[in-house]
Design a protein around this motif. Structure first.
Motif, PDB file in Angstrom:
ATOM      1  N   PHE A 157      55.859  44.557  40.094  1.00 45.18           N
ATOM      2  CA  PHE A 157      54.467  44.977  40.099  1.00 45.18           C
ATOM      3  C   PHE A 157      54.250  46.184  39.180  1.00 45.18           C
ATOM      4  CE2 PHE A 157      51.002  47.494  42.014  1.00 45.18           C
ATOM      5  CZ  PHE A 157      50.006  46.538  42.123  1.00 45.18           C
ATOM      6  N   TYR A 158      55.260  47.050  39.133  1.00 46.69           N
ATOM      7  CA  TYR A 158      55.162  48.269  38.329  1.00 46.69           C
ATOM      8  C   TYR A 158      56.549  48.656  37.866  1.00 46.69           C
ATOM      9  CZ  TYR A 158      54.410  53.173  37.057  1.00 46.69           C
ATOM     10  OH  TYR A 158      54.377  54.365  36.382  1.00 46.69           O
ATOM     11  N   ARG A 159      56.645  49.096  36.620  1.00 49.44           N
ATOM     12  CA  ARG A 159      57.862  49.730  36.096  1.00 49.44           C
ATOM     13  C   ARG A 159      57.382  50.777  35.118  1.00 49.44           C
ATOM     14  NH1 ARG A 159      55.021  47.669  32.636  1.00 49.44           N
ATOM     15  NH2 ARG A 159      55.615  45.987  31.237  1.00 49.44           N
ATOM     16  N   GLY A 160      57.835  51.975  35.336  1.00 47.29           N
ATOM     17  CA  GLY A 160      57.370  53.036  34.461  1.00 47.29           C
ATOM     18  C   GLY A 160      57.644  54.403  35.033  1.00 47.29           C
ATOM     19  N   PHE A 187      61.449  50.635  39.508  1.00 46.41           N
ATOM     20  CA  PHE A 187      61.037  49.232  39.556  1.00 46.41           C
ATOM     21  C   PHE A 187      60.395  48.992  40.919  1.00 46.41           C
ATOM     22  CE2 PHE A 187      64.571  49.648  36.680  1.00 46.41           C
ATOM     23  CZ  PHE A 187      64.282  48.817  35.613  1.00 46.41           C
ATOM     24  N   LEU A 188      59.103  48.671  40.943  1.00 46.52           N
ATOM     25  CA  LEU A 188      58.369  48.464  42.183  1.00 46.52           C
ATOM     26  C   LEU A 188      57.999  46.985  42.290  1.00 46.52           C
ATOM     27  CD1 LEU A 188      56.891  49.684  44.692  1.00 46.52           C
ATOM     28  CD2 LEU A 188      54.897  49.996  43.187  1.00 46.52           C
ATOM     29  N   PHE A 189      58.440  46.364  43.382  1.00 47.98           N
ATOM     30  CA  PHE A 189      58.221  44.934  43.608  1.00 47.98           C
ATOM     31  C   PHE A 189      57.246  44.731  44.767  1.00 47.98           C
ATOM     32  CE2 PHE A 189      62.329  45.492  41.636  1.00 47.98           C
ATOM     33  CZ  PHE A 189      62.354  44.500  40.660  1.00 47.98           C
ATOM     34  N   ASP A 190      56.476  43.661  44.694  1.00 52.47           N
ATOM     35  CA  ASP A 190      55.506  43.365  45.748  1.00 52.47           C
ATOM     36  C   ASP A 190      56.172  42.652  46.928  1.00 52.47           C
ATOM     37  OD1 ASP A 190      55.787  40.660  45.019  1.00 52.47           O
ATOM     38  OD2 ASP A 190      53.876  40.589  43.940  1.00 52.47           O
ATOM     39  N   ASN A 191      55.363  42.145  47.866  1.00 49.88           N
ATOM     40  CA  ASN A 191      55.920  41.528  49.072  1.00 49.88           C
ATOM     41  C   ASN A 191      56.592  40.188  48.801  1.00 49.88           C
ATOM     42  OD1 ASN A 191      53.565  40.110  48.582  1.00 49.88           O
ATOM     43  ND2 ASN A 191      52.863  40.129  50.693  1.00 49.88           N
ATOM     44  N   ILE A 251      52.281  52.397  44.145  1.00 53.75           N
ATOM     45  CA  ILE A 251      52.699  52.102  45.523  1.00 53.75           C
ATOM     46  C   ILE A 251      51.477  51.866  46.406  1.00 53.75           C
ATOM     47  CG2 ILE A 251      53.780  53.068  47.592  1.00 53.75           C
ATOM     48  CD1 ILE A 251      55.731  54.562  45.655  1.00 53.75           C
ATOM     49  N   ASP A 252      50.470  52.733  46.297  1.00 48.55           N
ATOM     50  CA  ASP A 252      49.256  52.563  47.099  1.00 48.55           C
ATOM     51  C   ASP A 252      48.587  51.227  46.797  1.00 48.55           C
ATOM     52  OD1 ASP A 252      49.649  55.022  48.332  1.00 48.55           O
ATOM     53  OD2 ASP A 252      48.340  56.107  46.928  1.00 48.55           O
TER      54      ASP A 252
END
Length: 193
Positions: free
Chosen positions: A135-138, A126-130, A160-161
Protein backbone atom coordinates in the motif's frame (compact mmCIF):
# COMPACT_ATOMS: atom_id res chain seq x y z
CA UNK A 1 28.06 5.18 4.69
CA UNK A 2 26.54 5.24 1.22
CA UNK A 3 23.40 7.38 0.96
CA UNK A 4 20.79 5.14 -0.63
CA UNK A 5 17.11 5.53 -1.56
CA UNK A 6 14.31 2.95 -1.48
CA UNK A 7 13.82 0.82 -4.58
CA UNK A 8 10.11 1.77 -4.56
CA UNK A 9 8.72 -1.73 -5.10
CA UNK A 10 5.50 -1.71 -7.18
CA UNK A 11 2.35 -0.94 -5.22
CA UNK A 12 0.03 -3.94 -5.01
CA UNK A 13 2.94 -6.39 -4.71
CA UNK A 14 2.06 -9.28 -2.39
CA UNK A 15 4.09 -9.37 0.82
CA UNK A 16 6.81 -12.00 0.48
CA UNK A 17 6.81 -14.62 3.22
CA UNK A 18 9.77 -14.96 5.57
CA UNK A 19 10.85 -16.97 8.61
CA UNK A 20 13.17 -15.06 10.92
CA UNK A 21 14.06 -15.23 14.61
CA UNK A 22 13.02 -12.41 16.92
CA UNK A 23 16.22 -11.28 18.67
CA UNK A 24 14.32 -10.63 21.93
CA UNK A 25 12.05 -13.67 22.33
CA UNK A 26 13.85 -16.15 20.06
CA UNK A 27 10.48 -17.01 18.46
CA UNK A 28 10.24 -17.50 14.71
CA UNK A 29 8.33 -14.68 13.03
CA UNK A 30 6.65 -15.04 9.63
CA UNK A 31 3.80 -13.51 7.65
CA UNK A 32 1.39 -15.89 9.39
CA UNK A 33 2.36 -14.27 12.72
CA UNK A 34 0.36 -11.27 11.48
CA UNK A 35 -2.70 -13.13 10.17
CA UNK A 36 -5.82 -11.21 11.06
CA UNK A 37 -4.17 -7.79 11.31
CA UNK A 38 -5.68 -4.87 9.40
CA UNK A 39 -2.27 -4.01 7.95
CA UNK A 40 1.40 -4.93 8.27
CA UNK A 41 4.40 -2.62 8.48
CA UNK A 42 7.74 -4.21 7.62
CA UNK A 43 10.69 -1.98 8.52
CA UNK A 44 14.30 -2.63 7.58
CA UNK A 45 16.47 -1.04 10.23
CA UNK A 46 19.81 -1.55 11.94
CA UNK A 47 21.45 -0.33 15.11
CA UNK A 48 24.45 1.70 13.95
CA UNK A 49 22.97 3.77 11.09
CA UNK A 50 22.70 7.51 11.88
CA UNK A 51 19.44 7.69 9.89
CA UNK A 52 17.87 4.98 12.05
CA UNK A 53 19.24 6.53 15.25
CA UNK A 54 17.66 9.82 14.16
CA UNK A 55 14.16 8.25 13.98
CA UNK A 56 14.40 5.37 16.48
CA UNK A 57 12.20 7.04 19.11
CA UNK A 58 9.50 7.62 16.50
CA UNK A 59 9.73 3.95 15.46
CA UNK A 60 9.15 2.97 19.09
CA UNK A 61 6.23 5.41 19.29
CA UNK A 62 4.63 3.92 16.16
CA UNK A 63 4.44 0.59 17.96
CA UNK A 64 2.87 2.17 21.02
CA UNK A 65 0.37 4.17 18.96
CA UNK A 66 -0.79 1.59 16.42
CA UNK A 67 -0.44 -1.99 17.67
CA UNK A 68 -3.74 -1.79 19.55
CA UNK A 69 -5.39 -0.48 16.36
CA UNK A 70 -4.78 -3.63 14.33
CA UNK A 71 -1.42 -2.82 12.73
CA UNK A 72 1.15 -5.60 12.72
CA UNK A 73 4.74 -4.37 12.86
CA UNK A 74 8.04 -6.16 12.37
CA UNK A 75 11.53 -4.70 12.16
CA UNK A 76 14.25 -6.60 10.30
CA UNK A 77 17.99 -6.06 10.30
CA UNK A 78 19.95 -7.66 7.48
CA UNK A 79 23.38 -6.06 7.83
CA UNK A 80 26.56 -8.11 7.57
CA UNK A 81 27.57 -8.42 11.24
CA UNK A 82 31.07 -9.69 10.47
CA UNK A 83 31.93 -6.28 9.07
CA UNK A 84 29.37 -4.31 11.12
CA UNK A 85 29.37 -5.94 14.57
CA UNK A 86 27.26 -3.13 16.08
CA UNK A 87 24.29 -4.71 14.28
CA UNK A 88 24.73 -8.19 15.80
CA UNK A 89 21.59 -9.85 17.24
CA UNK A 90 22.58 -9.34 20.89
CA UNK A 91 23.05 -5.63 20.31
CA UNK A 92 19.81 -5.45 18.33
CA UNK A 93 18.13 -7.04 21.36
CA UNK A 94 19.61 -4.32 23.58
CA UNK A 95 18.34 -1.67 21.17
CA UNK A 96 14.84 -3.20 21.17
CA UNK A 97 14.66 -3.41 24.96
CA UNK A 98 16.26 0.01 25.58
CA UNK A 99 13.76 1.67 23.21
CA UNK A 100 10.86 -0.49 24.49
CA UNK A 101 9.90 -1.67 21.01
CA UNK A 102 6.45 -3.30 21.15
CA UNK A 103 7.10 -5.33 18.00
CA UNK A 104 9.51 -8.10 17.04
CA UNK A 105 12.98 -7.23 15.78
CA UNK A 106 14.32 -9.98 13.56
CA UNK A 107 17.76 -10.73 12.24
CA UNK A 108 18.06 -11.74 8.58
CA UNK A 109 21.37 -13.61 8.67
CA UNK A 110 21.22 -14.83 5.04
CA UNK A 111 19.97 -11.44 3.78
CA UNK A 112 17.42 -13.32 1.66
CA UNK A 113 14.43 -11.58 3.24
CA UNK A 114 15.94 -8.17 2.51
CA UNK A 115 16.45 -9.26 -1.08
CA UNK A 116 12.90 -10.55 -1.63
CA UNK A 117 11.55 -7.26 -0.26
CA UNK A 118 14.05 -5.32 -2.43
CA UNK A 119 15.17 -3.47 0.68
CA UNK A 120 17.90 -0.98 -0.08
CA UNK A 121 18.48 1.26 2.91
CA UNK A 122 18.01 1.70 6.62
CA UNK A 123 15.37 2.69 7.40
CA UNK A 124 13.22 1.26 4.60
CA UNK A 125 9.44 0.92 5.11
CA UNK A 126 6.91 -1.40 3.45
CA UNK A 127 3.24 -1.08 4.48
CA UNK A 128 0.82 -3.80 3.37
CA UNK A 129 -2.98 -3.79 3.52
CA UNK A 130 -5.26 -6.46 5.01
CA UNK A 131 -4.74 -8.62 1.90
CA UNK A 132 -0.97 -8.21 2.39
CA UNK A 133 -0.65 -6.13 -0.79
CA UNK A 134 1.81 -3.24 -0.83
CA UNK A 135 0.00 0.00 0.00
CA UNK A 136 2.90 2.33 0.81
CA UNK A 137 6.68 2.29 0.51
CA UNK A 138 8.66 5.36 1.21
CA UNK A 139 9.90 7.78 3.79
CA UNK A 140 8.90 8.17 7.41
CA UNK A 141 8.86 11.96 6.95
CA UNK A 142 11.02 14.79 5.60
CA UNK A 143 13.42 14.81 8.58
CA UNK A 144 17.05 13.78 8.09
CA UNK A 145 19.90 13.82 10.63
CA UNK A 146 21.27 17.14 9.42
CA UNK A 147 18.33 19.08 7.94
CA UNK A 148 16.86 20.47 11.17
CA UNK A 149 13.31 19.29 10.44
CA UNK A 150 11.50 17.59 13.34
CA UNK A 151 10.83 13.86 13.28
CA UNK A 152 7.05 13.53 13.05
CA UNK A 153 6.50 10.29 11.11
CA UNK A 154 3.97 12.28 9.07
CA UNK A 155 4.21 10.45 5.73
CA UNK A 156 4.15 6.96 7.19
CA UNK A 157 1.50 7.85 9.78
CA UNK A 158 -0.76 9.25 7.04
CA UNK A 159 -0.35 6.00 5.11
CA UNK A 160 -1.03 3.87 8.20
CA UNK A 161 -4.15 5.89 9.04
CA UNK A 162 -5.39 5.54 5.45
CA UNK A 163 -4.85 1.79 5.24
CA UNK A 164 -6.39 1.13 8.66
CA UNK A 165 -9.51 3.07 7.64
CA UNK A 166 -9.73 1.54 4.13
CA UNK A 167 -9.05 4.86 2.44
CA UNK A 168 -6.95 5.43 -0.64
CA UNK A 169 -3.66 7.25 -0.39
CA UNK A 170 -3.48 9.98 -2.96
CA UNK A 171 -0.36 11.83 -1.96
CA UNK A 172 2.98 11.23 -3.64
CA UNK A 173 5.10 8.54 -2.04
CA UNK A 174 8.67 9.72 -1.63
CA UNK A 175 11.47 7.17 -1.23
CA UNK A 176 13.07 6.60 2.13
CA UNK A 177 16.69 7.70 2.33
CA UNK A 178 19.34 6.18 4.57
CA UNK A 179 22.50 4.15 4.77
CA UNK A 180 22.76 1.29 2.32
CA UNK A 181 22.14 -2.18 3.67
CA UNK A 182 25.54 -3.69 4.43
CA UNK A 183 25.58 -6.69 2.11
CA UNK A 184 27.97 -9.55 2.70
CA UNK A 185 30.79 -9.57 0.15
CA UNK A 186 29.52 -11.20 -3.04
CA UNK A 187 25.90 -11.16 -1.81
CA UNK A 188 24.82 -7.82 -3.26
CA UNK A 189 21.39 -8.00 -4.92
CA UNK A 190 20.97 -7.46 -8.64
CA UNK A 191 18.13 -4.92 -8.33
CA UNK A 192 20.60 -2.05 -8.19
CA UNK A 193 21.52 -2.65 -11.82
Amino acid sequence: MVLTASTMLSLGTKAPDFQLPDVVSGENISLSTFAGTKALLVMFICRHCPFVKHVQNELAQLGKDYLQNGLGIVAISANDVENYPDDAPLLLKKMATDLDFKFPVCYDQTQETAKIYTAACTPDFFLFDNEQKLFYRGQLDESRPSNGQPVTGKDLRNAIDAVLHSKSLIEEQKPSIGCNIKWKPGNEPDYFG
